[in-house]
Design a protein around this motif. Structure first.
Motif, PDB file in Angstrom:
ATOM      1  N   GLY A  68      -0.137  -9.891   0.430  1.00  0.00           N
ATOM      2  CA  GLY A  68      -0.827  -9.888  -0.856  1.00  0.00           C
ATOM      3  C   GLY A  68      -2.265 -10.311  -0.660  1.00  0.00           C
ATOM      4  N   TYR A  69      -3.179  -9.691  -1.401  1.00  0.00           N
ATOM      5  CA  TYR A  69      -4.591 -10.063  -1.282  1.00  0.00           C
ATOM      6  C   TYR A  69      -4.839 -11.455  -1.856  1.00  0.00           C
ATOM      7  CZ  TYR A  69      -5.360  -5.219   0.006  1.00  0.00           C
ATOM      8  OH  TYR A  69      -5.307  -4.015   0.645  1.00  0.00           O
ATOM      9  N   ARG A 104      -1.476 -11.546  -6.421  1.00  0.00           N
ATOM     10  CA  ARG A 104      -1.542 -10.085  -6.268  1.00  0.00           C
ATOM     11  C   ARG A 104      -0.745  -9.660  -5.029  1.00  0.00           C
ATOM     12  NH1 ARG A 104      -6.827  -6.414  -4.845  1.00  0.00           N
ATOM     13  NH2 ARG A 104      -5.914  -4.398  -5.298  1.00  0.00           N
ATOM     14  N   GLN A 105       0.560  -9.670  -5.157  1.00  0.00           N
ATOM     15  CA  GLN A 105       1.428  -9.276  -4.052  1.00  0.00           C
ATOM     16  C   GLN A 105       1.476  -7.758  -3.965  1.00  0.00           C
ATOM     17  OE1 GLN A 105       2.632 -11.628  -2.161  1.00  0.00           O
ATOM     18  NE2 GLN A 105       3.804 -10.381  -0.723  1.00  0.00           N
ATOM     19  N   ILE A 106       1.217  -7.213  -2.773  1.00  0.00           N
ATOM     20  CA  ILE A 106       1.125  -5.759  -2.609  1.00  0.00           C
ATOM     21  C   ILE A 106       2.365  -5.197  -1.900  1.00  0.00           C
ATOM     22  CG2 ILE A 106      -0.244  -3.862  -1.655  1.00  0.00           C
ATOM     23  CD1 ILE A 106      -1.661  -5.366  -3.874  1.00  0.00           C
ATOM     24  N   LEU A 107       2.722  -5.766  -0.748  1.00  0.00           N
ATOM     25  CA  LEU A 107       3.872  -5.287   0.015  1.00  0.00           C
ATOM     26  C   LEU A 107       4.954  -6.360   0.036  1.00  0.00           C
ATOM     27  CD1 LEU A 107       2.048  -3.658   3.082  1.00  0.00           C
ATOM     28  CD2 LEU A 107       2.974  -2.499   1.072  1.00  0.00           C
ATOM     29  N   GLY A 167      -1.641   2.162  -6.276  1.00  0.00           N
ATOM     30  CA  GLY A 167      -1.389   0.723  -6.310  1.00  0.00           C
ATOM     31  C   GLY A 167      -0.064   0.312  -5.724  1.00  0.00           C
ATOM     32  N   SER A 168       0.672   1.263  -5.138  1.00  0.00           N
ATOM     33  CA  SER A 168       1.989   0.925  -4.590  1.00  0.00           C
ATOM     34  C   SER A 168       1.898   0.273  -3.212  1.00  0.00           C
ATOM     35  CB  SER A 168       2.862   2.186  -4.508  1.00  0.00           C
ATOM     36  OG  SER A 168       2.241   3.163  -3.685  1.00  0.00           O
ATOM     37  N   GLY A 169       0.696   0.311  -2.586  1.00  0.00           N
ATOM     38  CA  GLY A 169       0.528  -0.341  -1.280  1.00  0.00           C
ATOM     39  C   GLY A 169       0.361   0.613  -0.124  1.00  0.00           C
ATOM     40  N   THR A 218      -2.784  -0.098   1.921  1.00  0.00           N
ATOM     41  CA  THR A 218      -2.684  -1.440   2.505  1.00  0.00           C
ATOM     42  C   THR A 218      -1.963  -1.388   3.848  1.00  0.00           C
ATOM     43  OG1 THR A 218      -2.675  -2.432   0.308  1.00  0.00           O
ATOM     44  CG2 THR A 218      -1.840  -3.790   2.107  1.00  0.00           C
ATOM     45  N   HIS A 220       5.931  -0.281  -5.999  1.00  0.00           N
ATOM     46  CA  HIS A 220       5.715  -1.714  -6.174  1.00  0.00           C
ATOM     47  C   HIS A 220       5.906  -2.479  -4.863  1.00  0.00           C
ATOM     48  CE1 HIS A 220       5.124  -1.156 -10.346  1.00  0.00           C
ATOM     49  NE2 HIS A 220       6.396  -0.990 -10.694  1.00  0.00           N
ATOM     50  N   GLY A 221       5.363  -1.900  -3.769  1.00  0.00           N
ATOM     51  CA  GLY A 221       5.363  -2.595  -2.486  1.00  0.00           C
ATOM     52  C   GLY A 221       6.667  -2.536  -1.724  1.00  0.00           C
TER      53      GLY A 221
END
Length: 598
Positions: A363-364, A368-371, A391-393, A396, A564-565
């Motif tokens: 997460g950045y 803000r959790q991404i994966l 925005g799903s990652g 990233t 959603h990651g």
């Protein structure tokens, strides 16, 4: 954001510890520095003899002594005076010439060190930096370092030495009165200069902050001039720039008024002390205690002493200004990159090019959790596409693979080697990328392609241009491949820039290929041509494709759907359609949109 050109405390004390950073650069050229110091001693020796020569000349020319003076002696005194004057200037210039090499080399080394350091900083820093202010800080900092080195060595110490010598000569030859006046004047001048200059430094800092802010505003606006014009915000940008300039103007005004106070105080101290010295000397000449030549000697010493002392005030002011200038530079150098090579980092050894994401979370920021615990295996030579909503990652994953960031948990391995244990340089050499947003250098098309491998032969560059289907476009240009692309490639369309990026990656020919929305800026005809080229060059290479348009990845060996990651589906195109899940839903939506557009 961890660093900003605006984070300036005007009342902060000067960090004199900065000076210790300059010592290694002086020691590196110690023999040249010693030679320059020898010239300095000779120049100071010459200037200290001038008042004595003038005294003897005046005494020799005074009244009855003139008749008894041999012409050869008079000529000798005159020539000695001229020689001392010349020696003072000559050895001073020779000193500056010798030491100039030291400061120039130091500026080059420090400039290169800062440049490398900024490139070594992680992506988070670069996403938050202000280019204009950063460039101005670096420019002022390197210039300030040169000033500090030169004047610490050749002005402050020599002037203190000269003050000591003059006070000693006056005390020994003419008693304590003249020496005491000189000492009181020097001490008063020094304390006043120190206090007033320390007080003024806050205004120098404010001025530098305002200067960096206005430069940042100007550069930012000019880099985005197209956006400014799209929204007809020229007046708004001018207003914002003028606001920063007004702040700079106010800071300059404060700086100028404080300088007036400092110069006025210093001038008063010098005037009072010189008047006292000349008055005392004139009184003693009248009483016959000293000769007219002694009067000239004392006057000359006062002139010689207060000239460098006045300059010392200027130098001290400039040194304080330089310290304020280079504070941001050393603050920048003190920033530690979040991503660094391990102490025992080894070179990445590529055997087959398999990639493994093992339980990777990232997460950045905590909010803000991404994966979320992503597990993904990409076999050697396999082409895997990652798809999903914005925005799903997806992108990233690419940033983590290039190690622009380290995962919060889990690890990424290439051929079984954890990428956190190998050098970043060897890792990135092994991976080629065609990014979604291609930024070009303000150079020719040919040289922008060659950037993929700066050592490539012209024939290899031309072949990469052909494979990226750039040759027809280039042939239609009056200057061909020598056409300049403009700043950030603004003279080329999105699709043309994308082809240059593809040509770069073709030229690099890395074992692992990454395509991050590689055809997003192309029309359908160009996209098909590019896709065929990419299929050709990626054959036999491990490929990771980040895609929004699903039609570009139907040929992938495996398609992974991120939501959603998390990986929610995996399989080839037909298998995923048969599952009738999220991928099938995205496919139908895009097909319908394509039909509507048609």
């Amino acid at each position: 954001m961890r660093h900003s050109q605006h984070d300036v405390d005007p009342n902060a004390k000067t960090n004199w510890g900065i000076v210790k950073h300059l010592i290694p650069y002086l020691l590196e050229s110690r023999y040249r520095v010693l030679l320059a110091l020898g010239c300095l001693v000779l120049a100071k020796g010459a200037i200290l003899t001038i008042p004595f020569l003038l005294k003897h000349l005046v005494d020799a020319l005074d009244g009855a002594a003139l008749a008894e003076l041999a012409p050869a002696m008079l000529l000798g005194l005159v020539l000695a005076y001229g020689g001392a004057r010349f020696a003072n200037v000559f050895f001073g210039e020779l000193r500056d010439t010798l030491f100039g090499r030291v400061t120039e080399r130091a500026m080059r080394r420090i400039g290169l060190q800062v440049f490398r350091h900024v490139h070594a900083l992680d992506l988070e820093y670069h996403l938050g930096r202000r280019t204009g202010g950063l460039a101005r800080d670096i420019e002022r900092g390197t210039t300030g370092i040169s000033f500090l080195m030169r004047f610490f060595v050749f002005n402050i110490a020599p002037t203190l030495f000269e003050i000591t010598m003059v006070v000693g000569i006056l005390l020994f030859n003419y008693g304590p009165s003249f020496a005491l006046i000189t000492l009181i004047a020097v001490i008063s001048y020094g304390f006043f200069s120190l206090y007033a200059t320390e007080w003024r430094t806050q205004f120098v800092r404010e001025m530098n902050s305002a200067d960096s802010a206005s430069n940042t505003r100007a550069v930012d606006s000019l880099l985005n001039f197209e956006t400014v014009k799209y929204f007809t915000n020229e007046a708004f940008e001018a207003q914002r720039y003028d606001k920063e300039l007004a702040r700079w103007e106010q800071a300059r005004r404060k700086n100028r008024l404080s300088l007036f106070g400092l110069n006025g105080g210093q001038a008063l101290i010098i005037a009072v002390s010189q008047t006292a010295m000349i008055g005392l000397a004139a009184w003693q000449v009248k009483d016959g205690e000293i000769t007219l030549g002694d009067f000239i000697l004392i006057n000359q010493f006062m002139i010689q002493l207060f000239l460098p002392l006045g300059f010392l005030g200027f130098v001290f002011r400039e040194i304080k200004g330089s310290m304020a200038n280079i504070e941001n530079l050393f603050e920048l150098m003190a920033i530690k990159p979040a991503v660094v090579d391990a102490a025992d980092a080894r070179e990445l050894t590529l055997r087959q090019g398999g990639i493994s994401f093992q339980n990777v979370s990232f997460g950045y920021s905590p909010q803000r959790q991404i994966l979320d615990r992503v597990n993904l295996e990409i076999g050697p030579g396999e082409k895997v596409a990652v798809v999903g909503a914005s925005g799903s990652g997806k992108s990233t994953l690419v940033k983590l693979l290039f190690r622009f960031y380290d995962p919060d948990s889990g690890c990424i391995a290439i051929d079984g080697q954890d990428i956190s244990g190998v050098s970043q340089a060897s890792l990135r050499r092994a991976i080629g990328i065609v990014p979604q947003d291609t930024v070009l250098f303000n150079d020719s098309i040919f040289e922008n392609v060659r950037y993929g491998n700066p050592r490539a032969a012209d024939a290899d560059v031309a072949e990469a241009i052909r494979l990226a289907h750039l040759d027809a476009f280039i042939a239609a240009l009056p200057q061909g491949a020598d056409t300049l692309v403009g700043e950030r490639g603004l003279k080329l369309s999105g699709g043309e820039k994308q082809r240059v990026s593809i040509a770069r990656t073709i030229l690099k020919r890395p074992p692992i290929m990454v395509f991050d929305e590689a055809t997003s800026s192309l029309d359908s005809h160009s996209e098909q041509a590019i896709l065929r080229a990419l299929q050709e060059i990626s054959r036999g290479h491990t490929s990771l494709v980040i895609a929004h348009r699903l039609s570009t990845v139907v040929d992938a060996d495996r398609i992974v759907v991120l939501h959603h990651g998390r990986i929610v589906e995996s399989g080839n195109h037909e298998a995923l359609l048969a599952q009738n899940g999220r991928y099938a839903s995205l496919w139908r939506a895009q097909q319908k949109q394509h039909q509507d557009d048609s």
